[in-house]
Scaffold this motif. Structure first.
Motif, PDB file in Angstrom:
ATOM      1  N   GLY A 184       0.827  -1.191   0.000  1.00  0.00           N
ATOM      2  CA  GLY A 184       0.000   0.000   0.000  1.00  0.00           C
ATOM      3  C   GLY A 184       0.867   1.248   0.000  1.00  0.00           C
ATOM      4  N   PRO A 185       0.552   2.218  -0.803  1.00  0.00           N
ATOM      5  CA  PRO A 185      -0.592   2.181  -1.706  1.00  0.00           C
ATOM      6  C   PRO A 185      -0.359   1.256  -2.897  1.00  0.00           C
ATOM      7  N   LEU A 186      -1.457   0.670  -3.337  1.00  0.00           N
ATOM      8  CA  LEU A 186      -1.435  -0.142  -4.544  1.00  0.00           C
ATOM      9  C   LEU A 186      -1.237   0.827  -5.713  1.00  0.00           C
ATOM     10  N   LEU A 187      -0.084   0.765  -6.344  1.00  0.00           N
ATOM     11  CA  LEU A 187       0.273   1.805  -7.313  1.00  0.00           C
ATOM     12  C   LEU A 187      -0.597   1.706  -8.572  1.00  0.00           C
ATOM     13  N   PRO A 188      -1.139   2.838  -9.008  1.00  0.00           N
ATOM     14  CA  PRO A 188      -2.120   2.839 -10.099  1.00  0.00           C
ATOM     15  C   PRO A 188      -1.630   2.211 -11.399  1.00  0.00           C
ATOM     16  N   HIS A 189      -0.319   2.266 -11.667  1.00  0.00           N
ATOM     17  CA  HIS A 189       0.139   1.750 -12.967  1.00  0.00           C
ATOM     18  C   HIS A 189       0.020   0.225 -13.074  1.00  0.00           C
ATOM     19  N   PHE A 190      -0.185  -0.471 -11.946  1.00  0.00           N
ATOM     20  CA  PHE A 190      -0.368  -1.933 -12.025  1.00  0.00           C
ATOM     21  C   PHE A 190      -1.600  -2.289 -12.876  1.00  0.00           C
ATOM     22  N   ARG A 191      -2.554  -1.372 -12.910  1.00  0.00           N
ATOM     23  CA  ARG A 191      -3.759  -1.627 -13.712  1.00  0.00           C
ATOM     24  C   ARG A 191      -3.392  -1.872 -15.181  1.00  0.00           C
ATOM     25  N   HIS A 192      -2.353  -1.186 -15.632  1.00  0.00           N
ATOM     26  CA  HIS A 192      -1.928  -1.320 -17.037  1.00  0.00           C
ATOM     27  C   HIS A 192      -0.751  -2.275 -17.194  1.00  0.00           C
ATOM     28  N   ARG A 193      -0.077  -2.589 -16.060  1.00  0.00           N
ATOM     29  CA  ARG A 193       1.083  -3.493 -16.117  1.00  0.00           C
ATOM     30  C   ARG A 193       0.937  -4.561 -15.023  1.00  0.00           C
ATOM     31  N   PRO A 194      -0.062  -5.458 -15.166  1.00  0.00           N
ATOM     32  CA  PRO A 194      -0.291  -6.452 -14.106  1.00  0.00           C
ATOM     33  C   PRO A 194       0.909  -7.350 -13.845  1.00  0.00           C
ATOM     34  N   GLU A 195       1.766  -7.514 -14.839  1.00  0.00           N
ATOM     35  CA  GLU A 195       2.948  -8.364 -14.643  1.00  0.00           C
ATOM     36  C   GLU A 195       3.866  -7.792 -13.550  1.00  0.00           C
ATOM     37  N   LEU A 196       3.803  -6.473 -13.340  1.00  0.00           N
ATOM     38  CA  LEU A 196       4.649  -5.870 -12.301  1.00  0.00           C
ATOM     39  C   LEU A 196       4.117  -6.177 -10.897  1.00  0.00           C
ATOM     40  N   LEU A 197       2.797  -6.210 -10.750  1.00  0.00           N
ATOM     41  CA  LEU A 197       2.214  -6.607  -9.460  1.00  0.00           C
ATOM     42  C   LEU A 197       2.452  -8.103  -9.227  1.00  0.00           C
ATOM     43  N   ASP A 198       2.377  -8.869 -10.297  1.00  0.00           N
ATOM     44  CA  ASP A 198       2.665 -10.302 -10.226  1.00  0.00           C
ATOM     45  C   ASP A 198       4.091 -10.510  -9.686  1.00  0.00           C
ATOM     46  N   GLU A 199       5.031  -9.753 -10.240  1.00  0.00           N
ATOM     47  CA  GLU A 199       6.431  -9.880  -9.807  1.00  0.00           C
ATOM     48  C   GLU A 199       6.591  -9.474  -8.345  1.00  0.00           C
ATOM     49  N   ARG A 260      -6.754 -12.487  -7.915  1.00  0.00           N
ATOM     50  CA  ARG A 260      -6.155 -13.527  -8.779  1.00  0.00           C
ATOM     51  C   ARG A 260      -4.693 -13.768  -8.410  1.00  0.00           C
ATOM     52  N   LEU A 261      -3.958 -12.689  -8.215  1.00  0.00           N
ATOM     53  CA  LEU A 261      -2.520 -12.837  -7.994  1.00  0.00           C
ATOM     54  C   LEU A 261      -2.196 -13.353  -6.582  1.00  0.00           C
ATOM     55  N   LEU A 262      -3.012 -12.976  -5.621  1.00  0.00           N
ATOM     56  CA  LEU A 262      -2.775 -13.509  -4.270  1.00  0.00           C
ATOM     57  C   LEU A 262      -2.966 -15.022  -4.275  1.00  0.00           C
ATOM     58  N   GLU A 263      -3.988 -15.465  -4.993  1.00  0.00           N
ATOM     59  CA  GLU A 263      -4.230 -16.908  -5.081  1.00  0.00           C
ATOM     60  C   GLU A 263      -3.059 -17.604  -5.768  1.00  0.00           C
ATOM     61  N   LYS A 264      -2.591 -17.001  -6.857  1.00  0.00           N
ATOM     62  CA  LYS A 264      -1.458 -17.584  -7.592  1.00  0.00           C
ATOM     63  C   LYS A 264      -0.239 -17.764  -6.678  1.00  0.00           C
ATOM     64  N   HIS A 265      -0.006 -16.792  -5.789  1.00  0.00           N
ATOM     65  CA  HIS A 265       1.199 -16.856  -4.954  1.00  0.00           C
ATOM     66  C   HIS A 265       0.904 -17.390  -3.549  1.00  0.00           C
ATOM     67  N   SER A 266      -0.277 -17.942  -3.362  1.00  0.00           N
ATOM     68  CA  SER A 266      -0.657 -18.536  -2.065  1.00  0.00           C
ATOM     69  C   SER A 266      -0.471 -17.556  -0.911  1.00  0.00           C
ATOM     70  N   LEU A 267      -0.892 -16.312  -1.135  1.00  0.00           N
ATOM     71  CA  LEU A 267      -0.807 -15.300  -0.082  1.00  0.00           C
ATOM     72  C   LEU A 267      -2.206 -15.042   0.465  1.00  0.00           C
ATOM     73  N   ARG A 268      -2.302 -14.945   1.800  1.00  0.00           N
ATOM     74  CA  ARG A 268      -3.609 -14.678   2.420  1.00  0.00           C
ATOM     75  C   ARG A 268      -3.782 -13.172   2.627  1.00  0.00           C
ATOM     76  N   LEU A 269      -4.994 -12.690   2.306  1.00  0.00           N
ATOM     77  CA  LEU A 269      -5.280 -11.259   2.434  1.00  0.00           C
ATOM     78  C   LEU A 269      -5.806 -10.971   3.838  1.00  0.00           C
ATOM     79  N   ARG A 270      -5.073 -10.205   4.604  1.00  0.00           N
ATOM     80  CA  ARG A 270      -5.542  -9.849   5.943  1.00  0.00           C
ATOM     81  C   ARG A 270      -6.759  -8.930   5.861  1.00  0.00           C
TER      82      ARG A 270
END
Ligand code: SF4
Length: 288
Positions: A184-199, A260-270
């Motif tokens: 946080g903050p979830l950076l706005p450009h991830f909307r256009h570059r989801p691979e960066l949030l994935d990384e 989607r990405l949290l599930e992919k990386h087996s991360l739990r959302l608090r």
């Protein structure tokens, strides 16, 4: 950087945050100077302007002694205490003043039974693993917003580089402390570059972290004013992406991507949801 030593009256402060009953802020101001920092309003308590955020630190030199008396007077021994809410407890000044370390020493010596949260953007937190391990219920988090250090230097001016933060998370994990990451903050450009949030989430998971908080960007007017100013001066190409970040469509799309990405990386959302700031979202018309 201007440092000023001051005497505070209290150090344990009642909190309205969803997961903290009390907060401890050993400093006023934060030399990390993040462009998006919501705590910049704190300057008014010491006569500093919002624009000066990141250029001063008021050091509460009596913080450790105060905590001893505040803790002795605390009736609810199960209350959750967060260090810190409007400053970073491990900013550069902490290497010299060691107030956060002193505060943790008091809580550890007391055997304080409530949860003690620590949230930082600094690898310096690893210095205190020895004391944090002595707390009955520690909960340590590291804020990480991007893997792009150039962008990080622009947005989070003097905070530790991402690699150093991830190394610190791994050290906390290896010490058995089960740290979390705060995206946080979830950076706005991830909307256009989801691979960066994935990384980003992949590297967080790679450090051993299993739980994250995720929070949409807060664009209240006083934050937006300071952030827009800096973007226009240094990264004008980013402005359109940040301007659209307040809308409901942006929020819904980002929430789905995070899921989607949290599930992919087996991360739990608090807290079970991506946090956001409705007072800003509701005031803004969708731009898409
Ligand atoms: S580290 Fe936290 S408190 Fe410090 S400037 Fe950045 S957002 Fe604000």
């Amino acid at each position: 950087m201007r440092y000023k030593e001051v005497d505070a009256k209290h150090i344990l402060t009642r909190s309205s945050l969803p997961d903290a009953d009390y907060v401890i802020n050993p400093y006023v101001g934060c030399e990390f100077g993040c462009s998006y920092c919501y705590a910049s309003f704190m300057g008014r308590t010491v006569g500093e302007s919002i624009d000066a955020w990141g250029s001063y630190v008021y050091v509460k030199r009596n913080a450790v002694e105060l905590l001893e008396s505040d803790l002795a007077a605390l009736k609810d021994r199960k209350a959750t205490i967060l260090i810190s809410s409007v400053t970073d407890p491990y900013q550069g000044a902490e290497a010299r003043y060691r107030l956060t370390r002193g505060i943790l020493e008091v809580l550890a010596a007391d055997g304080y039974p409530g949860e003690v949260g620590i949230l930082t953007k600094s690898s310096l937190v690893a210095r205190d693993i020895d004391i944090i391990k002595r707390l009955p219920r520690p909960d340590v988090g590291m804020t990480i917003t991007t893997t792009d250090d150039e962008l990080g230097r622009f947005l989070e001016v003097r905070a530790s580089a991402t690699g150093a933060r991830l190394d610190a998370l791994k050290r906390l994990h290896d010490a058995g402390l089960r740290p979390y990451a705060f995206v946080g903050p979830l950076l706005p450009h991830f909307r256009h570059r989801p691979e960066l949030l994935d990384e980003l989430l992949g590297r967080i998971a790679g450090s051993g972290v299993r739980e994250v908080y995720v929070e949409q960007i807060n664009l209240k007017p006083y934050i937006r004013g300071r952030l827009w100013e800096r973007i226009k001066m240094e990264r004008p190409e980013m402005l359109a992406m940040y301007e659209e970040a307040g809308g409901e469509a942006h929020r819904r799309e980002m929430d789905a991507m995070v899921g989607r990405l949290l599930e992919k990386h087996s991360l739990r959302l608090r807290l079970g949801e991506v946090l956001y700031h409705p007072e800003w979202m509701n005031r803004r018309r969708d731009t898409v």
